[in-house]
Design a protein around this motif. Structure first.
Motif, PDB file in Angstrom:
ATOM      1  N   VAL A  14       0.706  -1.100  -0.286  1.00 30.07           N
ATOM      2  CA  VAL A  14       0.159  -0.074  -0.026  1.00 30.07           C
ATOM      3  C   VAL A  14       0.825   1.276  -0.133  1.00 30.07           C
ATOM      4  N   VAL A  15       0.462   1.927  -0.992  1.00 29.00           N
ATOM      5  CA  VAL A  15       1.534   3.293  -1.371  1.00 29.00           C
ATOM      6  C   VAL A  15       1.035   4.432  -0.987  1.00 29.00           C
ATOM      7  N   GLU A  61      -6.283   3.602   3.667  1.00 26.46           N
ATOM      8  CA  GLU A  61      -5.405   4.742   3.679  1.00 26.46           C
ATOM      9  C   GLU A  61      -5.730   5.844   4.757  1.00 26.46           C
ATOM     10  N   HIS A 110      -6.269   6.379  -1.845  1.00 30.06           N
ATOM     11  CA  HIS A 110      -5.749   7.527  -1.113  1.00 30.06           C
ATOM     12  C   HIS A 110      -6.634   8.749  -1.183  1.00 30.06           C
TER      13      HIS A 110
HETATM   14 ZN   LIG Z   1      -0.816   4.204   2.522  1.00 27.23          ZN
END
Ligand SMILES: [Zn+2]
Length: 711
Positions: A10-11, A607, A673
């Motif tokens: 998860v970016v 997020e 996000h």
């Molecule tokens: Zn994240």
């Protein structure tokens, strides 16, 4: 480097939109309608440093803290014409890219003493920057692929061509809702959900040229108009490749029909967030039976896949629909579909006419970019994607001293300690689940800056005179590297981001947090600044990534990365209630993305949970750090602001952003996000610690009546 596993590690920020915009680089001399310099005109890229005086003191911090912290910056920093957003991190991005450019330029000078790494990155650079050579070659480099597709005799030949396309183009084997750049389907080696120590084959849905299924299925006028523009774009690309106009129109209609049917059959991205929905294990016999129209034995041989214990088919319904689709359409339609993919994925690597048309639809119409990035920046992005760990070595030497690594590691430990205390003190969690959570926390591996050993690119043949061939070579290497993992034990030390990347990730199946050297720079980590500023900016990012191990998705994996439920039923119920508070709060109208555009709080829940929890951890770590120095959060520093205030100001400053409405819409509809404004205002309005910092009172916008708190 794109993420290949599902669930994707998860970016952190703008990852999808940035990767999406950058994966479709193109060149365009379109004059800008904005009176703003293109980003390459910034000769001396500026690293932003936090300054509390950037706050607009004529505004009320308790009304809209993002505006209070960022409006001076956003007014002074409009989006350059060749960008789709511009943030306080954008100067760093240019600075990082400048380091890479200088490295490659130096390595590109012919010299018998070049190292193997210098030869690769130097010749790659020379081939990419050779615009006149690329122009002179026209579409010649693509001809052999089109000839193969033309020579297909029956639908039995479909499999072999798909295997070729999966090799040739960057990420063309990756599927997933936000990486729909995989013709027909995606294939890779992935960690098994139930036995994280083992890599198995994973077969994923794919097939779409547009960012996700919603773009095909929307029934409003705007969606229909966009799909119609996409059809025109496909037609233009066919014409550029030599087709007559009527044929090109018919082929474009076929591509739209096939992709729309695939979109209809895809599992949506909210459902995909629950790993249980995609963990469908099959034997090879079952895979063959699921889609007999795909010759799986031939495919596996063509991609050199080792035997797999079982096959994870993320979305069996998709493959059932695809079987019917292959039967329903004649060979000529499938040839048109494959031809489109070959042209589409080569376009950014070919002559100007292809580059421009590709830019015009994907970057301009879809993302709102006014003008293409200068060639050098596009070549840097390509090289970072294709030879990232060769190039990354020079970046680390230049930009990431051991002191930066030591100080960030210290912050990571302080934040892990803060989470340990947080877990122990939770009122809603039982002792049994707490113990498991602590085991998971202690099992996290902290990876800072760069990998412990560098990838060996010696088998990748890089030449000086063919950009398309170099990209094909690097793509094949990367595809087969992932496939070769099948049947082997997991290598926990690997990274899926390159060292200069301004991003970070948690990997739920490896239980690792990863902070590339590229983000450990100002304004996120500033060696010249004190702890309040650094815990506010990079500290929150660190906390965010650690919390991913405990968000609605991450909590389903155990310390070893297995998909295993370690929660008591009562605790899981308590968690879900708190998670629902977050997802309800973030299910909100987003007028800056267009009238009627609404955020789906279920898509962004992980997020948002990480943002909300991450900042608590960072603040707690700062408080402990100050206590050790005999100070408190509410002491004033020399600049007249308290540590607590500077912490929040620094956090907001690291998120200041101007975003084009098109990219805002893309983010809201596809990216897990939230937009930067909400990453500040929603998060802080949930925090009594914030009210205290600025003396906010009940009834003010930054004091939420139903404040949410998970971690
Ligand atoms: Zn994240």
């Amino acid at each position: 480097m794109p993420i290949s596993r599902i669930p994707a590690a998860v970016v952190f920020a703008f990852a999808v939109s940035a990767a999406f915009a950058q994966s479709i680089p193109a060149q365009n001399a379109r004059p800008s309608s904005l009176a703003v310099a293109a980003s390459d005109e910034t000769k001396d890229p500026k690293l932003e440093h936090f300054d509390p005086d950037l706050a607009d003191k004529s505004l009320d911090p308790c009304d809209d803290f993002y505006k209070y912290s960022c409006s001076k910056w956003t007014t002074a920093n409009p989006i350059p014409a060749d960008q789709v957003f511009w943030t306080t991190g954008s100067g760093l991005e240019l600075w990082n890219e400048g380091v890479l450019r200088d490295t490659m330029e130096a390595a590109s000078k012919p010299d018998a003493n070049r190292t193997a790494v210098q030869q690769k990155i130097g010749d790659y650079w020379a081939a990419c920057m050779d615009e006149s050579g690329i122009e002179a070659a026209g579409m010649k480099p693509l001809q052999p692929e089109l000839a193969r597709i033309a020579a297909m005799k029956s639908k039995k030949d479909l499999t072999a061509e798909v295997a070729r396309l999966h090799h040739l183009y960057p990420g063309a084997w990756q599927a997933g809702d936000n990486q729909s750049n995989s013709p027909l389907f995606g294939f890779t080696g992935a960690q098994d959900y139930d036995n994280a120590a083992m890599v198995v084959a994973q077969i994923d849905q794919g097939g779409l040229g547009l960012p996700n299924r919603d773009y095909y299925l929307g029934t409003d006028d705007k969606s229909k108009e966009l799909l119609s523009k996409y059809r025109t774009h496909i037609q233009k690309m066919f014409i550029l490749s030599g087709e007559a106009e009527t044929q090109a129109a018919a082929d474009a209609a076929t591509v739209i029909e096939i992709e729309t049917a695939m979109a209809q059959a895809q599992m949506d991205n909210v459902k995909r967030r629950d790993p249980k929905n995609i963990n469908n294990k099959m034997s090879l016999a079952q895979v063959r039976e699921l889609t007999p129209a795909i010759d799986w034995d031939m495919y596996l041989k063509a991609v050199k896949a080792p035997a797999s214990d079982h096959y994870i088919v993320t979305s069996p319904d998709f493959f059932r629909a695809e079987e019917k689709l292959i039967a329903d359409h004649p060979l000529a339609h499938w040839q048109a579909y494959l031809r489109w993919w070959a042209i589409h994925r080569s376009a950014p690597l070919l002559s100007k006419a292809f580059v421009d048309e590709n830019f015009d639809f994907f970057s301009h119409t879809l993302a709102g970019q006014e003008q293409n990035q200068p060639r050098w920046r596009r070549c840097v992005h390509n090289a970072d994607r294709d030879l990232g760990e060769a190039l990354g070595q020079a970046y680390v030497d230049h930009a990431f001293p051991p002191e930066s690594k030591a100080r960030t590691l210290q912050m990571v430990h302080a934040i892990e300690t803060a989470l340990n205390s947080d877990i122990q003190s939770l009122s809603w969690m039982s002792q049994a689940t707490k113990e498991q959570a602590i085991v998971k926390l202690k099992g996290i591996e902290d990876k800072i800056g760069y990998p412990s050993h560098w990838r060996d690119y010696s088998s990748v043949k890089i030449v000086r005179d063919s950009f398309l061939s170099n990209v094909g070579q690097a793509s094949s290497f990367e595809f087969e590297r992932w496939v070769a993992k099948i049947g082997r034990p997991v290598d926990r030390s690997e990274w899926t981001m390159t060292p200069p990347t301004i991003n970070a990730y948690y990997d739920p199946q490896l239980n690792t947090i990863n902070f590339p050297a590229g983000i450990l720079q100002p304004p996120f980590f500033d060696p010249a600044k004190d702890d309040a500023v650094n815990f506010g900016a990079i500290g929150m990012v660190i906390g965010h990534e650690i919390i991913h191990g405990f968000d609605d998705e991450g909590r389903k994996f155990d310390a070893k990365g297995n998909l295993r439920d370690w929660w008591t039923a009562e605790d899981a119920k308590n968690y879900d209630e708190r998670g629902k508070c977050i997802s309800d709060e973030y299910t909100q109208e987003v007028p800056e993305a267009g009238a009627g555009v609404k955020q789906n709080g279920l898509l962004t829940q992980g997020e948002d949970t990480a943002d909300n929890g991450g900042i608590h951890l960072a603040l707690a770590a700062l408080e402990a750090d100050l206590r050790q120095q005999g100070k408190s959060l509410d002491d004033k520093g020399e600049d007249g602001w308290t540590y607590r205030q500077r912490f929040f100001l620094s956090n907001a400053y690291s998120w200041c952003a101007n975003v084009r409405p098109q990219i805002a819409k893309l983010v809201v509809t596809t990216d897990p996000h939230s937009l930067p404004k909400f990453r500040i205002d929603n998060v802080m309005s949930n925090m009594p610690e914030f009210e205290q910092a600025f003396g906010c009172k009940a009834g003010q916008k930054m004091v939420r009546e139903n404040a949410c708190r998970v971690w």
